[in-house]
Design an enzyme around this catalytic site. Structure first.
Site, PDB file in Angstrom:
ATOM      1  N   LEU A 155     -20.175  42.972 -37.746  1.00 17.84           N
ATOM      2  CA  LEU A 155     -22.219  42.600 -37.274  1.00 17.84           C
ATOM      3  C   LEU A 155     -21.450  41.188 -37.744  1.00 17.84           C
ATOM      4  O   LEU A 155     -21.737  41.170 -39.293  1.00 17.84           O
ATOM      5  CB  LEU A 155     -22.009  43.451 -37.597  1.00 17.84           C
ATOM      6  CG  LEU A 155     -24.306  43.442 -37.429  1.00 17.84           C
ATOM      7  CD1 LEU A 155     -24.173  42.941 -36.404  1.00 17.84           C
ATOM      8  CD2 LEU A 155     -24.530  44.573 -37.861  1.00 17.84           C
ATOM      9  N   HIS A 180     -12.456  37.996 -46.927  1.00 18.84           N
ATOM     10  CA  HIS A 180     -12.406  37.381 -45.717  1.00 18.84           C
ATOM     11  C   HIS A 180     -10.992  36.061 -46.006  1.00 18.84           C
ATOM     12  O   HIS A 180     -11.352  35.405 -45.136  1.00 18.84           O
ATOM     13  CB  HIS A 180     -13.724  36.462 -45.707  1.00 18.84           C
ATOM     14  CG  HIS A 180     -14.327  36.472 -44.458  1.00 18.84           C
ATOM     15  ND1 HIS A 180     -15.362  37.014 -44.075  1.00 18.84           N
ATOM     16  CD2 HIS A 180     -14.033  35.196 -43.087  1.00 18.84           C
ATOM     17  CE1 HIS A 180     -15.308  37.142 -42.359  1.00 18.84           C
ATOM     18  NE2 HIS A 180     -14.574  36.203 -42.868  1.00 18.84           N
ATOM     19  N   GLY A 185      -3.675  39.339 -47.039  1.00 17.11           N
ATOM     20  CA  GLY A 185      -2.953  39.258 -47.824  1.00 17.11           C
ATOM     21  C   GLY A 185      -1.865  40.153 -47.689  1.00 17.11           C
ATOM     22  O   GLY A 185      -0.417  39.822 -48.174  1.00 17.11           O
ATOM     23  N   VAL A 186      -2.007  40.409 -46.686  1.00 17.49           N
ATOM     24  CA  VAL A 186      -0.720  41.425 -46.718  1.00 17.49           C
ATOM     25  C   VAL A 186       0.621  41.417 -45.468  1.00 17.49           C
ATOM     26  O   VAL A 186      -0.260  41.452 -44.589  1.00 17.49           O
ATOM     27  CB  VAL A 186      -1.309  43.075 -45.918  1.00 17.49           C
ATOM     28  CG1 VAL A 186      -0.868  44.158 -45.276  1.00 17.49           C
ATOM     29  CG2 VAL A 186      -2.670  43.829 -47.122  1.00 17.49           C
ATOM     30  N   ARG A 187       1.574  41.092 -45.256  1.00 17.03           N
ATOM     31  CA  ARG A 187       2.205  40.475 -44.613  1.00 17.03           C
ATOM     32  C   ARG A 187       3.524  41.310 -45.318  1.00 17.03           C
ATOM     33  O   ARG A 187       4.887  41.081 -44.179  1.00 17.03           O
ATOM     34  CB  ARG A 187       2.903  39.226 -45.499  1.00 17.03           C
ATOM     35  CG  ARG A 187       1.417  38.413 -45.818  1.00 17.03           C
ATOM     36  CD  ARG A 187       0.830  37.821 -44.165  1.00 17.03           C
ATOM     37  NE  ARG A 187      -0.033  37.386 -44.709  1.00 17.03           N
ATOM     38  CZ  ARG A 187      -1.247  36.815 -44.688  1.00 17.03           C
ATOM     39  NH1 ARG A 187      -1.588  37.941 -44.340  1.00 17.03           N
ATOM     40  NH2 ARG A 187      -1.952  36.490 -44.687  1.00 17.03           N
TER      41      ARG A 187
HETATM   42  C1  LIG Z   1      -9.278  32.181 -37.863  1.00 22.63           C
HETATM   43  C2  LIG Z   1      -9.943  34.234 -38.971  1.00 22.63           C
HETATM   44  C3  LIG Z   1     -11.123  34.022 -38.272  1.00 22.63           C
HETATM   45  C4  LIG Z   1     -12.171  34.988 -38.756  1.00 22.63           C
HETATM   46  N1  LIG Z   1     -12.888  35.496 -38.323  1.00 22.63           N
HETATM   47  C5  LIG Z   1     -13.361  37.247 -39.279  1.00 22.63           C
HETATM   48  C6  LIG Z   1     -15.405  37.461 -38.165  1.00 22.63           C
HETATM   49  O1  LIG Z   1     -15.415  36.921 -37.537  1.00 22.63           O
HETATM   50  N2  LIG Z   1     -15.252  38.489 -38.856  1.00 22.63           N
HETATM   51  C7  LIG Z   1     -14.876  38.959 -40.328  1.00 22.63           C
HETATM   52  O2  LIG Z   1     -15.919  40.298 -40.658  1.00 22.63           O
HETATM   53  N3  LIG Z   1     -13.801  38.652 -40.616  1.00 22.63           N
HETATM   54  C8  LIG Z   1     -13.515  37.465 -40.297  1.00 22.63           C
HETATM   55  N4  LIG Z   1     -12.393  37.206 -40.937  1.00 22.63           N
HETATM   56  C9  LIG Z   1     -11.194  37.426 -42.071  1.00 22.63           C
HETATM   57  C10 LIG Z   1     -10.278  38.758 -41.669  1.00 22.63           C
HETATM   58  O3  LIG Z   1     -11.098  40.065 -40.942  1.00 22.63           O
HETATM   59  C11 LIG Z   1      -9.866  39.325 -42.331  1.00 22.63           C
HETATM   60  O4  LIG Z   1     -10.277  39.839 -43.453  1.00 22.63           O
HETATM   61  C12 LIG Z   1      -8.575  38.448 -43.135  1.00 22.63           C
HETATM   62  O5  LIG Z   1      -8.135  37.707 -42.284  1.00 22.63           O
HETATM   63  C13 LIG Z   1      -7.644  39.179 -44.185  1.00 22.63           C
HETATM   64  O6  LIG Z   1      -7.058  38.390 -44.508  1.00 22.63           O
HETATM   65  P1  LIG Z   1      -4.882  37.580 -44.096  1.00 22.63           P
HETATM   66  O7  LIG Z   1      -5.989  36.894 -43.160  1.00 22.63           O
HETATM   67  O8  LIG Z   1      -4.841  37.257 -45.343  1.00 22.63           O
HETATM   68  O9  LIG Z   1      -4.895  39.027 -43.593  1.00 22.63           O
HETATM   69  C14 LIG Z   1     -10.957  36.726 -39.786  1.00 22.63           C
HETATM   70  C15 LIG Z   1     -10.025  35.619 -40.524  1.00 22.63           C
HETATM   71  C16 LIG Z   1      -9.181  34.767 -39.667  1.00 22.63           C
HETATM   72  C17 LIG Z   1      -7.643  34.151 -40.687  1.00 22.63           C
END
Ligand SMILES: Cc1cc2nc3c(=O)[nH]c(=O)nc-3n(C[C@H](O)[C@H](O)[C@H](O)COP(=O)(O)O)c2cc1C
Length: 440
Positions: free
Chosen positions: A193, A335, A368-370
């Site tokens: 949300l 995020h 950062g989980v890969r």
């Molecule tokens: C392109 C992109 C869009 C994202 N959009 C949202 C979103 O709409 N809402 C949200 O809560 N998190 C969003 N996130 C964050 C992801 O839910 C998550 O927390 C994050 O990508 C985890 O880290 P990682 O990319 O290193 O795995 C977004 C991340 C990326 C890369």
């Protein structure tokens, strides 16, 4: 031949080597240090394009999911498949992308203590969340606007989640509706949300998700408007395509007022995001309203009839407040380094959030989980489950549904391997005793 041509070729070779290395793939978008290194005879933009050009010609990029050796292979393939602005949107952090790197590097501070001579013939990776069992602790995080990565967008992710039995969290600003995604998933998904600055709009999204059978609302609290997504802005400038043929340059709260980035306004943006269909958006100016506080959480708690989680908590204090406000679960998240430049890995924040929660509610961590070993480490530190953001989108961008499936399968396989190696036959057996945390 030793003159300028030889020098250029040497630089190209060096660049190719950097580009092929996982270090580079896991770090910066264009690898700004590399573009700066080339800055002697060209502008930053043309250097960025030159790097991209080389990436696209690199013979190291996988051509099908089965060629991948690790999840990072999908990043290079996504980079090759996507236009610069779209890849920039996926890759970007804020400021120097330092928190993106910190999230990844955080896992290198944790060592694993494997136990021997345990019968590991059978491995059970399943976890339970709010009474539902999932065959893997790997959760698909909300990632917005997934049709920017592949025409099948969130539907392809949902089909992959179905094939591999993973929990999927759908973004408010998804390009597909919760009804369509739930149908493709074949099971309810959780709804993330962004409430907007108009209470009725946020409430309507919650009620629509509940009606679609969503058992949990995930309220994201880590984003203020105006984040400095510099890598995205550079990529937008480097992208020579005419974006308006597909969409007017998007409503990007974070891009507002940026040179070279125009906003199409909220209504135009909402038109591509079906969760806003049929709602009165005339007063909506923000996805993430700045006056949001704990009183808002209370109001939301009184409105949400299913489970309510908060995503974006990284401190003990906020974790305690969340429990006091009746929140059912937390996601430790920054995020993916896209919110603010804290330089603090989420895996470093996890223990203090767990202290604040004191076992009362489940805690999911992402960022950062890969690797399967990253999942193992997060579980060992006390996470109930572990989220992935960019990796799903890399798989999606590169190969659609089969790419997402391959990413999930790879992480599952790696997790299975480290569980067997460590003598932990089920997730509840992966305890704090299995890791040593070195100083960050
Ligand atoms: C392109 C992109 C869009 C994202 N959009 C949202 C979103 O709409 N809402 C949200 O809560 N998190 C969003 N996130 C964050 C992801 O839910 C998550 O927390 C994050 O990508 C985890 O880290 P990682 O990319 O290193 O795995 C977004 C991340 C990326 C890369």
């Amino acid at each position: 031949m030793d003159g300028v041509g030889g020098h250029t070729e040497a630089r190209r070779r060096f660049l190719r080597m950097l580009v092929a290395s996982p270090l580079f793939a896991g770090s910066h978008f264009f690898g700004r240090s590399v573009t700066n290194w080339l800055a002697s005879d060209a502008t930053v933009e043309s250097n960025a394009l030159a790097v991209l050009d080389m990436l696209q010609q690199s013979e190291d990029v996988i051509a099908s999911p089965d060629q991948a050796l690790d999840v990072m292979d999908f990043e290079a393939a996504a980079r090759k498949a996507l236009p610069p602005a779209h890849f920039g949107y996926l890759a970007t952090g804020v400021d120097d992308d330092g928190t993106v790197r910190a999230n990844r590097e955080g896992y290198s501070h944790i060592q694993i203590r494997p136990r021997r001579l345990v019968d590991v013939e059978k491995i059970d990776m399943s976890v339970r969340l709010f009474g539902t069992s999932w065959s893997s602790p790997i959760v698909i995080c909300p990632v917005s606007s997934q049709k920017a990565f592949h025409p099948d967008g969130e539907i392809a992710v949902a089909r992959a989640a179905r094939a591999k039995d993973h929990l999927q969290i759908l973004a408010t600003v998804a390009n597909s509706s919760i009804e369509d995604v739930t149908a493709a998933r074949g099971k309810p998904v959780w709804q993330q949300l962004y409430p907007t600055n108009v209470w009725e709009v946020g409430r309507a999204i919650v009620k629509r998700a509940e009606a679609a059978g969503s058992p949990a609302i995930v309220f994201t609290v880590d984003q203020q408007e105006g984040a400095n997504r510099e890598t995205l802005f550079r990529a937008q400038k480097a992208d020579t395509r005419e974006c308006a043929t597909c969409h007017r340059t998007s409503y990007t709260g974070y891009a507002r007022g940026r040179p070279g980035v125009t906003s199409g306004g909220f209504s135009e943006y909402a038109a591509r995001h079906p969760m806003f269909d049929g709602l009165d958006l005339s007063k909506v100016t923000q996805l993430r309203p700045s006056p949001m506080d704990w009183a808002f959480v209370k109001r939301l708690r009184d409105t949400v009839t299913v489970k309510l989680l908060i995503k974006g908590v990284v401190t003990r204090e906020d974790a305690q407040l969340a429990v006091e406000h009746g929140v059912d679960g937390l996601m430790v998240s920054n995020h993916g380094g896209r919110a603010e430049e804290t330089l603090r890995p989420t895996i470093k924040s996890l223990p203090e959030v767990l202290e604040g929660v004191a076992g009362r509610i489940p805690v999911i961590v992402d960022g950062g989980v890969r690797r399967g070993t990253d999942v193992f480490k997060a579980l060992a530190l006390g996470a109930t489950a572990v989220g992935i953001g960019r990796p799903q989108a890399w798989g999606l961008a590169a190969f659609g549904q089969p790419g997402v499936e391959a990413v999930l399968e790879m992480l599952r396989r790696e997790l299975g391997t480290i569980m067997r190696q460590s003598g932990t036959t089920s997730v509840d057996k992966i305890t704090r005793d299995y890791v040593v945390v070195r100083p960050f």
